[in-house]
Design a protein around this motif. Sequence first.
Motif, short mmCIF file in Angstrom:
data_model
loop_
_atom_site.label_atom_id
_atom_site.label_comp_id
_atom_site.label_asym_id
_atom_site.label_seq_id
_atom_site.Cartn_x
_atom_site.Cartn_y
_atom_site.Cartn_z
N ARG A 40 1.55 6.81 -0.48
CA ARG A 40 0.63 5.69 -0.26
C ARG A 40 -0.29 5.51 -1.46
O ARG A 40 -0.56 6.45 -2.21
CB ARG A 40 -0.19 5.89 1.01
N ARG A 56 0.81 -1.23 0.00
CA ARG A 56 0.00 0.00 0.00
C ARG A 56 0.84 1.28 0.00
O ARG A 56 0.30 2.35 0.21
CB ARG A 56 -0.93 0.01 1.23
N ARG A 57 2.14 1.18 -0.25
CA ARG A 57 2.95 2.40 -0.27
C ARG A 57 4.27 2.12 -0.97
O ARG A 57 4.73 0.99 -1.07
CB ARG A 57 3.20 2.91 1.14
#
Length: 409
Positions: free
Chosen positions: A115, A95-96
Motif C-alpha cells: 500500500r 493506493r496500492r
Amino acid sequence: MSTTTGVQALVRRTHEERVLAALRAEGALSRAGLAQRVGLSRTTLSEITAQLLDRGAIVVLDTDAAVRRGSGRPAERLALDPSAGQYLGVDFGHRRVQVAIADASHEILASGLERYDDGLAWDERVSLAFDTIDRLSSEHGLHLNALQAVGIGVPGPYTGRHGDHSVVAWNRGATPDGVDRSFATRFDAPVTVDNNTRLAALAEAVSSPEGASDLVYVRLSDGVGGGLVVGGRLTRGARGFAGELGHVTADPAGTVCRCGKRGCLETLASVPAILAACRVQGADVTDLADLAAAVERADPVVDAVLRRVGSVVGHVLGAAAMTLDPVEVVIGGEIAHIAPAIVEQAARTLRYELYSIPVDGPCQVRAGRLRDSDGAVGALAAIFHQSPLLAGYPEPETSDERNTRRSAQ
C-alpha cells in the motif's frame, strides 16, 4: 522494422509457445520426443530449445539412460524450470500495487500487495513495485531471467501501444508516463499497459464458466472503474474511456470528483466514500475490517448506507445494461464480498431498470470471483494473449521491435 523481421519474430515466438505447451502437457521430454510432438525439424527445435535454455525458461532435468534401450548415447530430457517466473502482472491502484508472477504453464507462483498514499509520485510507485517483485522472488525462490512479458494495469483512461502512447489521468501528478519504459528497461521484456479495471474485467470474463460474450464490470475500490466485454471482445473505445463507469454522473448536486465533475459514481461508491458515509451517519467505521464487523453484527446504520450505495450502483449499471444487453453484470472489489448488501441492492435496482425488456430472464448480477487481485490477474491474462476476448488488441512489443525502435532513436 522490416516485415520479414516481424514475421520471423512471430514464427519464433509461436515455436517457443508450442515447445512450452508440450512440456506443460507432457512433462519432461527429450528433444526427439519434443520434435515429434510439436512437428518441428530437429534443427529448428535445437535452436528453439537452446534459446529457452539460455533464458532459463527450461532446464535439463536428467537423461533417459534409465529407460533407454540399446547402446546409443543417453538423450537429455528437458522440462520447464519450476523456479522461473515467466510472466509478470502488476496492478497499480490509487493506493496500492498488486503483483502476480506466473510460470510457463500460466500458474501463479507468487503474489503480493503493498500500500501507499494516494498522492505518491509515480517514480516512487514504480520503485515500490520493483521492491515488491524482488521480495516475492526471494521469498518464493524464483528468478526472472526467463521473463517473457509484463502486463501492467494503471488507474484512469489509458490509450497507447508499445513506446508511443498518450495517457489521460484524473488528477494532476497521477499520470503514469514512462511506466512501460521503466519495466522494459528493468526486465528487458515486452510490456503491455492498460487500464487496471479493464484488465480486471478481462480476468472476470476469462474466469466465467457461463461464457462472457457480453459482460459489464464495475470495481468498487479506492476508486471506481469499469470494463466492458462486447460481442466477445474486451473493449477499449476510441480514446481509452470505454467502461469508465466511475465517472458517470450519479448525483448532479454531489461532491466534486477527482476528475473535476460533480457527483460521479466514484464520489458515492468508492471504498473511502462508503466509509465516510457510514461515519457521517454515526457508525464507528474507519476501514474495511470495521465495515466487515459492522456487517457481521447487522448494524442498521451501515446496512442503510450500503443499500443506498447499491441503489446508486444499480442505476448506473442499469443504464449500461440497457445499452449493451449483457449476459453478466459483475461487481468487483473486496467490498463486494465484505458487504453483500451492495450487490443484492444493485441487482434489485438493475432488475427494475431492465423490467421493460421482454426477455426470458434478467442478466446475472454477481460479485467478482477474483477479489482484489483481479487487476494483476487480468494483466497476466492480457499478456498470455490466448483469449478471443483480446481479438483486435495490440500485441506487446517484441524484443526485435524494441531493439529496432531503440536503434532508430
